[in-house]
Design a protein around this motif. Sequence first.
Motif, PDB file in Angstrom:
ATOM      1  N   TYR A 234       6.292   3.943  -7.798  1.00 34.29           N
ATOM      2  CA  TYR A 234       7.569   4.651  -7.609  1.00 34.29           C
ATOM      3  C   TYR A 234       7.863   4.973  -6.153  1.00 34.29           C
ATOM      4  O   TYR A 234       8.926   5.448  -5.827  1.00 34.29           O
ATOM      5  N   SER A 235       6.889   4.764  -5.287  1.00 31.50           N
ATOM      6  CA  SER A 235       7.081   5.141  -3.892  1.00 31.50           C
ATOM      7  C   SER A 235       7.976   4.138  -3.168  1.00 31.50           C
ATOM      8  O   SER A 235       7.957   2.950  -3.478  1.00 31.50           O
ATOM      9  N   PRO A 236       8.783   4.607  -2.203  1.00 31.62           N
ATOM     10  CA  PRO A 236       9.587   3.646  -1.431  1.00 31.62           C
ATOM     11  C   PRO A 236       8.779   2.887  -0.391  1.00 31.62           C
ATOM     12  O   PRO A 236       9.272   1.913   0.161  1.00 31.62           O
ATOM     13  N   PHE A 237       7.560   3.331  -0.121  1.00 28.35           N
ATOM     14  CA  PHE A 237       6.796   2.711   0.965  1.00 28.35           C
ATOM     15  C   PHE A 237       5.940   1.562   0.439  1.00 28.35           C
ATOM     16  O   PHE A 237       5.340   1.682  -0.625  1.00 28.35           O
ATOM     17  N   PRO A 238       5.863   0.476   1.199  1.00 33.55           N
ATOM     18  CA  PRO A 238       4.961  -0.603   0.811  1.00 33.55           C
ATOM     19  C   PRO A 238       3.525  -0.159   1.052  1.00 33.55           C
ATOM     20  O   PRO A 238       3.205   0.305   2.138  1.00 33.55           O
ATOM     21  N   GLN A 239       2.675  -0.260   0.030  1.00 38.68           N
ATOM     22  CA  GLN A 239       1.307   0.238   0.199  1.00 38.68           C
ATOM     23  C   GLN A 239       0.324  -0.845   0.597  1.00 38.68           C
ATOM     24  O   GLN A 239      -0.813  -0.552   0.909  1.00 38.68           O
ATOM     25  N   PHE A 240       0.763  -2.093   0.528  1.00 41.33           N
ATOM     26  CA  PHE A 240      -0.093  -3.170   1.016  1.00 41.33           C
ATOM     27  C   PHE A 240       0.619  -3.823   2.196  1.00 41.33           C
ATOM     28  O   PHE A 240       1.840  -3.936   2.202  1.00 41.33           O
ATOM     29  N   GLY A 241      -0.170  -4.259   3.167  1.00 40.90           N
ATOM     30  CA  GLY A 241       0.430  -4.998   4.263  1.00 40.90           C
ATOM     31  C   GLY A 241       0.817  -6.380   3.793  1.00 40.90           C
ATOM     32  O   GLY A 241       0.353  -6.862   2.774  1.00 40.90           O
ATOM     33  N   MET A 242       1.702  -7.023   4.554  1.00 41.54           N
ATOM     34  CA  MET A 242       2.080  -8.377   4.184  1.00 41.54           C
ATOM     35  C   MET A 242       2.281  -9.145   5.469  1.00 41.54           C
ATOM     36  O   MET A 242       2.890  -8.647   6.405  1.00 41.54           O
ATOM     37  N   THR A 243       1.740 -10.339   5.541  1.00 43.65           N
ATOM     38  CA  THR A 243       1.881 -11.079   6.781  1.00 43.65           C
ATOM     39  C   THR A 243       2.132 -12.542   6.490  1.00 43.65           C
ATOM     40  O   THR A 243       1.762 -13.049   5.425  1.00 43.65           O
ATOM     41  N   THR A 244       2.805 -13.183   7.431  1.00 44.88           N
ATOM     42  CA  THR A 244       2.945 -14.637   7.342  1.00 44.88           C
ATOM     43  C   THR A 244       2.165 -15.304   8.458  1.00 44.88           C
ATOM     44  O   THR A 244       2.239 -16.501   8.629  1.00 44.88           O
ATOM     45  N   ARG A 245       1.440 -14.502   9.246  1.00 43.69           N
ATOM     46  CA  ARG A 245       0.752 -15.055  10.411  1.00 43.69           C
ATOM     47  C   ARG A 245      -0.729 -15.233  10.117  1.00 43.69           C
ATOM     48  O   ARG A 245      -1.402 -14.275   9.730  1.00 43.69           O
ATOM     49  N   PRO A 246      -1.252 -16.432  10.343  1.00 48.16           N
ATOM     50  CA  PRO A 246      -2.686 -16.620  10.092  1.00 48.16           C
ATOM     51  C   PRO A 246      -3.566 -15.779  11.004  1.00 48.16           C
ATOM     52  O   PRO A 246      -4.638 -15.349  10.578  1.00 48.16           O
ATOM     53  N   ASP A 247      -3.124 -15.488  12.243  1.00 48.25           N
ATOM     54  CA  ASP A 247      -3.994 -14.689  13.112  1.00 48.25           C
ATOM     55  C   ASP A 247      -4.125 -13.274  12.583  1.00 48.25           C
ATOM     56  O   ASP A 247      -5.204 -12.685  12.582  1.00 48.25           O
ATOM     57  N   ASN A 248      -3.024 -12.746  12.064  1.00 53.38           N
ATOM     58  CA  ASN A 248      -3.060 -11.433  11.412  1.00 53.38           C
ATOM     59  C   ASN A 248      -4.001 -11.455  10.225  1.00 53.38           C
ATOM     60  O   ASN A 248      -4.803 -10.539  10.030  1.00 53.38           O
TER      61      ASN A 248
END
Lengths: 501, 378
Positions: A234-248
Amino acid sequence: MNVWEWWRKKVVESSYQPDGDVTYPEAKGEISVEAIEAHFRNVDDLVIKNIVIIGETVTAVYIKTMVEPKVVQEIIVDPLLAMNEYDDPHEVLKLAEEIHHDELPQLLQGVLNGDMVLIFHTRQIILQLPTLSMPSRSIGSSETESTVLGPQDSFTESLDTTISLIRRRLYNTNLKVKIYMSGTETRNKVAVLYMEGIANPENVERAIYRVQNLEYHGFVALPVLKQMLEDKPYSPFPQFGMTTRPDNAVAALLDGRILIALNGSPEAAIVPSAFFELFCSPEDLYNRWLNGTMLRFIRFFGLFVTVLLTSTYVSVLTYHPEMLPPQLLTILTESRSRVPFPPMIEVLIMELVIEVLREAGVRMPTKIGQTIGIVGGIVIGTAAVEAGIASNILIVLVSVSALLSFVPSNYLMANAIRTLRYVFIFAAGTLGMYGQMLTLGLIYAHLAGLTSLGTPYLAPGIPRNMTDIFNGLIRAPVLFLASRTGLSRSPKKLQRPLDEE
Amino acid sequence: MDQGKYKKLNPYHVFFLINNTMVGQGLLSISHALSPVGYNQYWIPFLLGVVTQLVLIPMYWLGMRYPEDNLYVINERLLGKWLGKLVNLVFLIYLIMVFAAVTHNYLRLVQAVTMPDRTMYPALIAILFVSCYIVLGGIKLVARFCMLGFFFTAWMMVYLHWGIQKGEFSHMLPLFNVNMRDVWQASYQAYESFFGYELLLVYFPYIVQQKRSLLHVSGGLWLTVLVYTGVSLVSVVYFSEWQLENLRYPVLNLFKAVELTFVERIENFGIALWVFLVLSTAAPYLWAAKKAMDAVMSHNRRIHLYVILVCAYLLARVQMPTWLRQKLFEDWSFWLGYTMVVIPVLLLLLSLIRKPATPAKEQPQALAETDDGGGTQG
């Protein structure tokens, strides 16, 4: 009785369907051409072709939209044509895997995954060959997380490319890749990646448990999957990170995080993640430490400025005009003299105009989008001031806060803040500065209660390790960056030996 | 809210819980409450700190004798079911009254300073809602909020330097112009600013390092003393004796001394930011009140929290004569606060008389660090 629980129960009851028609690859079934035809009825891109090779009929089964003719020629037809009468097909087709005659579901799954199945009728052998060859998007640079320095490649929609991009940077047998089936209808692939020995085994277990226990008809993109895996939906905040960069992604793996990637979506979720990390960019580490620190400060305090700037305009002008120093008050009264609305309405109008511009810019074709952005930004802004709808100071504030809301490196976080701004504006309009601070307190209480895979979301604001300070708001010189973050609870605490051994 | 006896409060949580529960309630008016001794007030907080420290020792002792039980359970154990429940009821009333008084006093200040022409019930509902939200997250979230409350407001101490600049240091000279009666009067009035530590026994069972907790609690207490001493020192330097006696919120006037080039009347902002301190005082009281109601009703129910909130709303909003409200919020809650401080001492004596110390049990302490999800379970 609790209303929410009652409602939830009703939803669960009404949506329950037994999944009787799902067949898993482990199930059994007798293989015959008729059975395959029966399963693939009305599937027009399926090819079932009888080839005669040295007097023996061989049936080839594949889906032609997933297999290129050139590959079929190279891998199957050429070796078979060169085959002698007494050769074993296993020897000729070295990549082949044999299927037992009762493993029909596995065969079907293989065909659907782009494999080719060869049925040798006289010899009673069934072979499955990996022939998947589909055109896919080539590796390009990241659109959403672009940097000036560092690697420029980014994940693509193909899960294999995503994993290979990580493998290109991590030549280690400890990189574990677990692939699961997801979606009762789509039966797509979800990969869970982690570094054994660095990732916390408990976290890995939790992540895999959640992935395995998803029941949904099919995920079209990773953000949907991610929302179902997150701790607090229900929270508005994303709780997992998300990346499209392999270095990340590689940096996250090395820190002991777990990656979750979905076939067909060019992102990878980083679990667990902290609130602060969603404001960091890999570029902070490519920069020298002082500059990286400054950029982090700008990004993080940009958060406060963007939620407080326009709402302070509202609260000061509505309730506390005595706070303004005389010069500023003069400027403001002059520019607001023709505005017929109360400050809250004025701010809401201008903020909504910016939102509409932004949304239109995203949806429109790229070339028109840019033009509209300029036209909208400059023309509407100037015209609004001249027409007396808004004061020109407000135009400045609104544009600054709109720019600042783009600063977080995570797009979902940027959107969360964008929404929160309206809460702040309403609070300022009704309760003044007290309302703003109360909302800030509410949001902090909310954030402090959030968890990401069971670890506190506000870490290192909620202390985990003392060494987290070195890579938190301050990006310390590389000499200090010797420990993994407390958030990942890695069994290996240090990244490198501390003394000169 | 947590059902189990799950250890979750780390040392820094205890430290900030103690500190913020005290400061949020008392800081605004400490120099006014100390005014009977005039310019000699700046060493009184130190005196009161010593007294509090002495009271903390029996509380800690009692907690260590019953490491798994909170104050209400200890009450029922030692005083018997009915008498224990009665005492718990008195505590419940006290806690609700303090909760209502803290929010009501703060809102009156907000109204007076920032929006004199507005009715305050939306503001009251808003602050009750936020404190309810915090309490629903469990004691750990309350403690985390206290930490934030401290760091969000501690930097405001910088503003004291205008007060020092404009002040007159000769006020600090010890003139020995007080008598014991005034000192007693000032200490009695100002001791209210130190209330907040009496909640220690309510969250004692949740503390991870119970054995060392006296150290952390004392740390929080002496930080409070430091803050109070600082503020009353600056007040002594900056105000005249008449002002000290007649200004209800001297800190507010200290804000007015601040001169910044880009913004005027910074006290608007200061008072708004004060909401963090008020929430971090109100939330522990609300949490303790909820626990008290659970103890009185012998059930853990979330509705108790809502009942308490409604009571607090009514206490703050229902029309009643000013003298009655003053009696409720100032005198009675004051006396009941003293009761809550004294009762642990009596309980300790009772427990020492009734039976010898139970053999100390081994505490499972390793769990608390790993899983923080437990704090937010309903």
